[in-house]
Design an enzyme around this catalytic site. Structure first.
Site, PDB file in Angstrom:
ATOM      1  N   LYS A 109       0.267  -1.165   0.456  1.00 50.24           N
ATOM      2  CA  LYS A 109       0.154   0.240   0.185  1.00 50.24           C
ATOM      3  C   LYS A 109       0.948   0.913  -0.065  1.00 50.24           C
ATOM      4  CE  LYS A 109      -3.665   1.810   2.414  1.00 50.24           C
ATOM      5  NZ  LYS A 109      -4.812   2.125   3.654  1.00 50.24           N
ATOM      6  N   SER A 184      -8.819   0.878   2.594  1.00 44.07           N
ATOM      7  CA  SER A 184      -8.465   2.445   1.763  1.00 44.07           C
ATOM      8  C   SER A 184      -6.893   1.435   0.923  1.00 44.07           C
ATOM      9  CB  SER A 184      -8.155   3.730   2.469  1.00 44.07           C
ATOM     10  OG  SER A 184      -7.382   2.497   3.614  1.00 44.07           O
ATOM     11  N   SER A 208      -9.666  -0.917   6.799  1.00 49.34           N
ATOM     12  CA  SER A 208      -9.136  -0.649   5.523  1.00 49.34           C
ATOM     13  C   SER A 208      -7.951  -1.623   4.606  1.00 49.34           C
ATOM     14  CB  SER A 208      -8.003   0.984   5.531  1.00 49.34           C
ATOM     15  OG  SER A 208      -8.941   1.250   5.893  1.00 49.34           O
TER      16      SER A 208
END
Length: 510
Positions: A109, A184, A208
């Site tokens: 990420k 996310s 997330s």
């Protein structure tokens, strides 16, 4: 605060007007010679500040000879049609100390630091930042023989459970074009689900990891608070920040967890009970060794309040109850249990997280077109709530402790708690012309069952249980997921439940 000296260094210029400006904020009026004396003391205090201000900063740099960063580039649209890669590069260790992840490709990420690689965090605000150090988990992946192929796009400032807020563009669900991939960790979920990389790393600030894993058809694990070091990762709110594995199977998840877990000596989130590196359980070996015995006799609590919301999607609920029946057939003892406070747990979580100001007080960038309504709302809410409710943050942390105790009490009787990971399926992505409220509504039904366990620190594993009709079009089928919540530092029991389910059923055919 005690002083090292009461004499200002020559060149430190602090005036009485500087001190008066501070005192006025507290409504304090100086008496006699106080202003002169406190001005002297303030100047003396600034001595240390000035010295440190002028020193070179220190960040430990990786060994670029052993871990060269090669072919770093921002992919062109034609090479990145789904907007899922933030940056591409090749990164591996020339002499890894382990072969646990040998030959496995990774994406991570884009809020996780890799020295020499730009870090965007899904926004234009941070577009010029290039970290000088590697996150601990990056180092551990490399030491275990992993090959990092790039950074995956994440939502704007890691603040969205939907996949339309990144400055580089919306991310589609891999099973349904035009539908949300969740957030996310949206890019990581998409890349792993489509097989562009073997394994991925996401970060979880309310769901997330688990939300995009659930919506994209992969396995996501938010481990116990502190088990995986957060060192070198962009912070939102220390009490709710996590990082963890996103994989296609529970066994792969166990292998990756084993590689990245354990004390690093730097992360002050790592509390009592966190194992040292040589004490981390061999999760994958345990799963394989206990595969035949399975989960017979395990006590599983179906959380009533995890299904009680008025917006609970019928398709998700039906698929969840069918999955519970499979667990019963595997020999577990399944009972419905009630934790009424679970229904208000998201409110407590919101009170803690909405007052975070670390990333969201960049006022000078509020008007950039790419700044999402979700991060703008976080800025406005955080700023206002600190003024209007200055006591609520501390109170919400106290209530998180109460919430933890309530789950712990139930988990003394039950080995795990289960509930749907998200109570609604993937939403259609919003149109650019949609109102702010319409765009914000795309996250409803996603955090209700995930965010409570960011507040309490319990391990929570999201696994796949089949397909359900998407929101807005019953002819489109999207993944659904079950969340398995365990006792602190009992990741292996969560993994055993997920592993047993996987071995009993093919989720894509269930």
């Amino acid at each position: 605060m005690s002083l090292l000296s009461v004499t200002p260094t020559e060149g430190i210029k602090i005036t009485e007007d500087d001190l008066s400006a501070i005192a006025e904020k507290f409504g304090y009026e100086f008496k006699g010679d106080e202003k002169v004396e406190y001005t002297t003391l303030l100047a003396a205090t600034c001595n240390a500040m000035q010295v440190v201000s002028e020193m070179e900063d220190y960040q430990p740099e990786p060994d670029f000879g052993l871990t060269p960063r090669e072919n770093i580039y921002f992919p062109k649209k034609e090479d990145n049609p789904d907007n899922i890669w933030a940056h591409r590069f090749d990164l591996s260790h020339k002499s890894p100390s382990s072969d646990l992840l040998k030959g496995k490709t990774f994406c991570i990420k884009d809020n996780i630091c890799v020295a020499g690689v730009p870090c965007l965090i899904g926004t234009e605000v941070m577009s010029g930042w290039i970290p000088k150090t590697d996150a601990t988990i990056v180092t551990r992946i490399l030491e275990a023989g992993g090959l990092i192929k790039g950074k995956a796009v994440c939502e704007n400032l890691s603040t969205s459970a939907a996949s339309f807020t990144a400055a580089t563009g919306a991310i589609d669900n891999p099973y349904a074009k035009g539908y949300s991939a969740g957030g996310s960790s949206s890019g990581t979920a998409n890349l792993v689900a489509k097989g562009e990389v073997d394994l991925g790393i996401g970060a979880d600030q309310g769901g997330s990891i688990r939300i995009p894993a659930s919506l994209c058809g992969i396995v996501g694990f938010k481990a116990t608070a502190g088990l995986i070091p957060y060192t070198g990762i962009v912070n939102n709110e220390a009490t709710i920040d996590y990082v963890g594995p996103m994989t296609r199977t529970c066994l792969e998840n166990a292998i990756l967890l084993e590689a990245i877990a354990g004390v690093d000596g730097l992360d002050d989130r790592q509390r009592a009970g966190t194992p040292f590196r040589d004490q981390v359980p061999k999760y994958s070996s345990i799963l394989l060794e206990t595969k035949d015995s399975g989960i017979r006799g395990l006590q599983i609590g179906v959380l009533k309040e995890g299904l009680s919301s008025k917006i609970m999607d019928p398709g998700v609920e039906n698929k969840f109850r069918a999955a519970v029946a499979v667990l019963k057939n595997l020999g577990t003892i399944v009972k419905e249990i009630s934790i009424p406070m679970h229904e208000i747990a998201p409110i407590i979580f919101a009170a803690a997280s909405k007052q975070d100001e670390d990333l969201h007080t960049r006022r000078e960038k509020l008007d950039v077109p790419q700044r999402s309504p979700i991060s703008k709302n976080a800025t406005f809410a955080g700023e206002f709530c600190w003024q209007k409710f200055p006591h609520v943050y501390a109170k919400s942390i106290n209530l998180c402790c109460k919430l933890t105790e309530i789950y712990d009490k139930v988990l003394k009787e039950y080995d795990v708690l289960i509930m749907p990971s998200t109570i609604t399926p993937s939403d259609p992505l919003p149109l650019p012309t949609d109102s702010i409220v319409t765009k914000m509504s795309k996250t409803i039904g996603k955090l209700e069952n995930t965010c409570p366990f960011n507040a309490t620190g319990h391990p929570a594993l999201a696994i796949l249980i089949g397909f359900v009709p998407a929101k807005g079009d019953k002819n489109i089928r999207v993944p659904a997921s079950i969340q398995i919540v365990g006792r602190h530092f009992d990741e292996i029991t969560c993994l055993k439940v997920g592993f047993a389910w996987e071995n009993a059923k093919s989720w894509k055919e269930f």
